[in-house]
Design a protein around this motif. Structure first.
Motif, PDB file in Angstrom:
ATOM      1  N   MET A   1    -105.332   4.519  48.388  1.00  0.00           N
ATOM      2  CA  MET A   1    -106.350   3.994  47.487  1.00  0.00           C
ATOM      3  C   MET A   1    -106.161   4.632  46.117  1.00  0.00           C
ATOM      4  SD  MET A   1    -109.063   2.005  46.970  1.00  0.00           S
ATOM      5  CE  MET A   1    -109.342   1.342  48.571  1.00  0.00           C
ATOM      6  N   ALA A   2    -106.520   3.914  45.107  1.00  0.00           N
ATOM      7  CA  ALA A   2    -106.335   4.350  43.728  1.00  0.00           C
ATOM      8  C   ALA A   2    -107.228   5.548  43.406  1.00  0.00           C
ATOM      9  CB  ALA A   2    -106.648   3.198  42.784  1.00  0.00           C
ATOM     10  N   ASP A   3    -106.654   6.523  42.710  1.00  0.00           N
ATOM     11  CA  ASP A   3    -107.389   7.732  42.350  1.00  0.00           C
ATOM     12  C   ASP A   3    -107.748   7.781  40.869  1.00  0.00           C
ATOM     13  OD1 ASP A   3    -105.132   9.494  44.461  1.00  0.00           O
ATOM     14  OD2 ASP A   3    -107.172   8.890  44.953  1.00  0.00           O
ATOM     15  N   ILE A   5    -107.745   5.071  38.519  1.00  0.00           N
ATOM     16  CA  ILE A   5    -108.313   3.892  37.880  1.00  0.00           C
ATOM     17  C   ILE A   5    -109.643   3.520  38.519  1.00  0.00           C
ATOM     18  CG2 ILE A   5    -106.066   2.984  37.177  1.00  0.00           C
ATOM     19  CD1 ILE A   5    -106.548   0.940  39.567  1.00  0.00           C
ATOM     20  N   VAL A   6    -110.439   2.797  37.782  1.00  0.00           N
ATOM     21  CA  VAL A   6    -111.715   2.303  38.281  1.00  0.00           C
ATOM     22  C   VAL A   6    -111.537   0.812  38.543  1.00  0.00           C
ATOM     23  CG1 VAL A   6    -114.160   1.974  37.750  1.00  0.00           C
ATOM     24  CG2 VAL A   6    -112.965   4.031  36.954  1.00  0.00           C
ATOM     25  N   GLN A   7    -111.617   0.435  39.802  1.00  0.00           N
ATOM     26  CA  GLN A   7    -111.352  -0.946  40.179  1.00  0.00           C
ATOM     27  C   GLN A   7    -112.282  -1.924  39.478  1.00  0.00           C
ATOM     28  OE1 GLN A   7    -111.163  -1.438  44.419  1.00  0.00           O
ATOM     29  NE2 GLN A   7    -109.668   0.193  44.658  1.00  0.00           N
ATOM     30  N   ALA A   8    -113.539  -1.567  39.339  1.00  0.00           N
ATOM     31  CA  ALA A   8    -114.494  -2.459  38.676  1.00  0.00           C
ATOM     32  C   ALA A   8    -114.100  -2.691  37.221  1.00  0.00           C
ATOM     33  CB  ALA A   8    -115.897  -1.876  38.764  1.00  0.00           C
ATOM     34  N   ALA A   9    -113.593  -1.670  36.556  1.00  0.00           N
ATOM     35  CA  ALA A   9    -113.175  -1.809  35.164  1.00  0.00           C
ATOM     36  C   ALA A   9    -111.963  -2.722  35.052  1.00  0.00           C
ATOM     37  CB  ALA A   9    -112.867  -0.444  34.563  1.00  0.00           C
ATOM     38  N   VAL A  10    -111.057  -2.625  36.009  1.00  0.00           N
ATOM     39  CA  VAL A  10    -109.883  -3.500  36.024  1.00  0.00           C
ATOM     40  C   VAL A  10    -110.332  -4.942  36.218  1.00  0.00           C
ATOM     41  CG1 VAL A  10    -107.766  -4.096  37.244  1.00  0.00           C
ATOM     42  CG2 VAL A  10    -108.325  -1.691  36.836  1.00  0.00           C
ATOM     43  N   SER A  21    -105.509  -6.589  46.460  1.00  0.00           N
ATOM     44  CA  SER A  21    -105.855  -5.202  46.782  1.00  0.00           C
ATOM     45  C   SER A  21    -104.701  -4.234  46.527  1.00  0.00           C
ATOM     46  CB  SER A  21    -106.315  -5.095  48.228  1.00  0.00           C
ATOM     47  OG  SER A  21    -105.293  -5.531  49.102  1.00  0.00           O
ATOM     48  N   ASP A  22    -103.460  -4.683  46.692  1.00  0.00           N
ATOM     49  CA  ASP A  22    -102.332  -3.785  46.464  1.00  0.00           C
ATOM     50  C   ASP A  22    -102.052  -3.560  44.976  1.00  0.00           C
ATOM     51  OD1 ASP A  22    -101.364  -6.361  46.068  1.00  0.00           O
ATOM     52  OD2 ASP A  22     -99.401  -5.923  46.949  1.00  0.00           O
ATOM     53  N   PHE A  23    -102.633  -4.376  44.110  1.00  0.00           N
ATOM     54  CA  PHE A  23    -102.451  -4.209  42.668  1.00  0.00           C
ATOM     55  C   PHE A  23    -102.989  -2.861  42.200  1.00  0.00           C
ATOM     56  CE2 PHE A  23    -103.970  -4.570  38.291  1.00  0.00           C
ATOM     57  CZ  PHE A  23    -102.812  -4.984  37.649  1.00  0.00           C
ATOM     58  N   TYR A  24    -104.122  -2.460  42.755  1.00  0.00           N
ATOM     59  CA  TYR A  24    -104.754  -1.207  42.323  1.00  0.00           C
ATOM     60  C   TYR A  24    -103.878   0.002  42.617  1.00  0.00           C
ATOM     61  CZ  TYR A  24    -108.854  -4.181  41.955  1.00  0.00           C
ATOM     62  OH  TYR A  24    -109.724  -5.179  41.615  1.00  0.00           O
ATOM     63  N   ASP A  25    -103.253   0.029  43.772  1.00  0.00           N
ATOM     64  CA  ASP A  25    -102.357   1.144  44.104  1.00  0.00           C
ATOM     65  C   ASP A  25    -101.134   1.146  43.199  1.00  0.00           C
ATOM     66  OD1 ASP A  25    -103.952   2.211  46.138  1.00  0.00           O
ATOM     67  OD2 ASP A  25    -103.070   0.877  47.642  1.00  0.00           O
ATOM     68  N   LEU A  27    -100.971  -0.110  40.139  1.00  0.00           N
ATOM     69  CA  LEU A  27    -101.434   0.293  38.811  1.00  0.00           C
ATOM     70  C   LEU A  27    -101.660   1.798  38.755  1.00  0.00           C
ATOM     71  CD1 LEU A  27    -102.325  -0.438  35.955  1.00  0.00           C
ATOM     72  CD2 LEU A  27    -104.608  -0.927  36.888  1.00  0.00           C
ATOM     73  N   ASP A  28    -102.260   2.343  39.788  1.00  0.00           N
ATOM     74  CA  ASP A  28    -102.495   3.785  39.858  1.00  0.00           C
ATOM     75  C   ASP A  28    -101.177   4.550  39.784  1.00  0.00           C
ATOM     76  OD1 ASP A  28    -104.685   5.834  40.344  1.00  0.00           O
ATOM     77  OD2 ASP A  28    -103.257   6.361  41.936  1.00  0.00           O
ATOM     78  N   SER A  29    -100.166   4.055  40.469  1.00  0.00           N
ATOM     79  CA  SER A  29     -98.840   4.684  40.446  1.00  0.00           C
ATOM     80  C   SER A  29     -98.237   4.643  39.042  1.00  0.00           C
ATOM     81  CB  SER A  29     -97.917   3.991  41.445  1.00  0.00           C
ATOM     82  OG  SER A  29     -96.632   4.550  41.407  1.00  0.00           O
ATOM     83  N   GLU A  30     -98.389   3.513  38.367  1.00  0.00           N
ATOM     84  CA  GLU A  30     -97.878   3.387  36.992  1.00  0.00           C
ATOM     85  C   GLU A  30     -98.591   4.357  36.058  1.00  0.00           C
ATOM     86  OE1 GLU A  30     -95.420   1.425  35.576  1.00  0.00           O
ATOM     87  OE2 GLU A  30     -94.838   0.928  37.639  1.00  0.00           O
TER      88      GLU A  30
END
Length: 55
Positions: A1-3, A5-10, A21-25, A27-30
């Motif tokens: 799970m993303a650490d 980024i804020v999913q709601a903001a995205v 759902s995999d976009f958040y992970d 993006l977090d990695s980037e």
């Protein structure tokens, strides 16, 4: 799970698009890579402060 980024903001920024759902992970990695690169650039320039120019 993303650490970092804020999913709601995205979702707020991508109002006209669905977000998988995999976009958040991904993006977090980037973001983690971007931060590590910026920190390294600051360190290479003998600074402890990461600045906007390090991006």
């Amino acid at each position: 799970m993303a650490d970092l980024i804020v999913q709601a903001a995205v979702k707020d920024q991508l109002t006209d698009h669905n977000v998988s759902s995999d976009f958040y992970d991904a993006l977090d990695s980037e973001v983690k890579d971007l931060l590590a690169d910026a920190a390294q650039r600051a360190e290479d320039n003998d600074r402890k402060t990461v600045q906007s120019r390090d991006l």
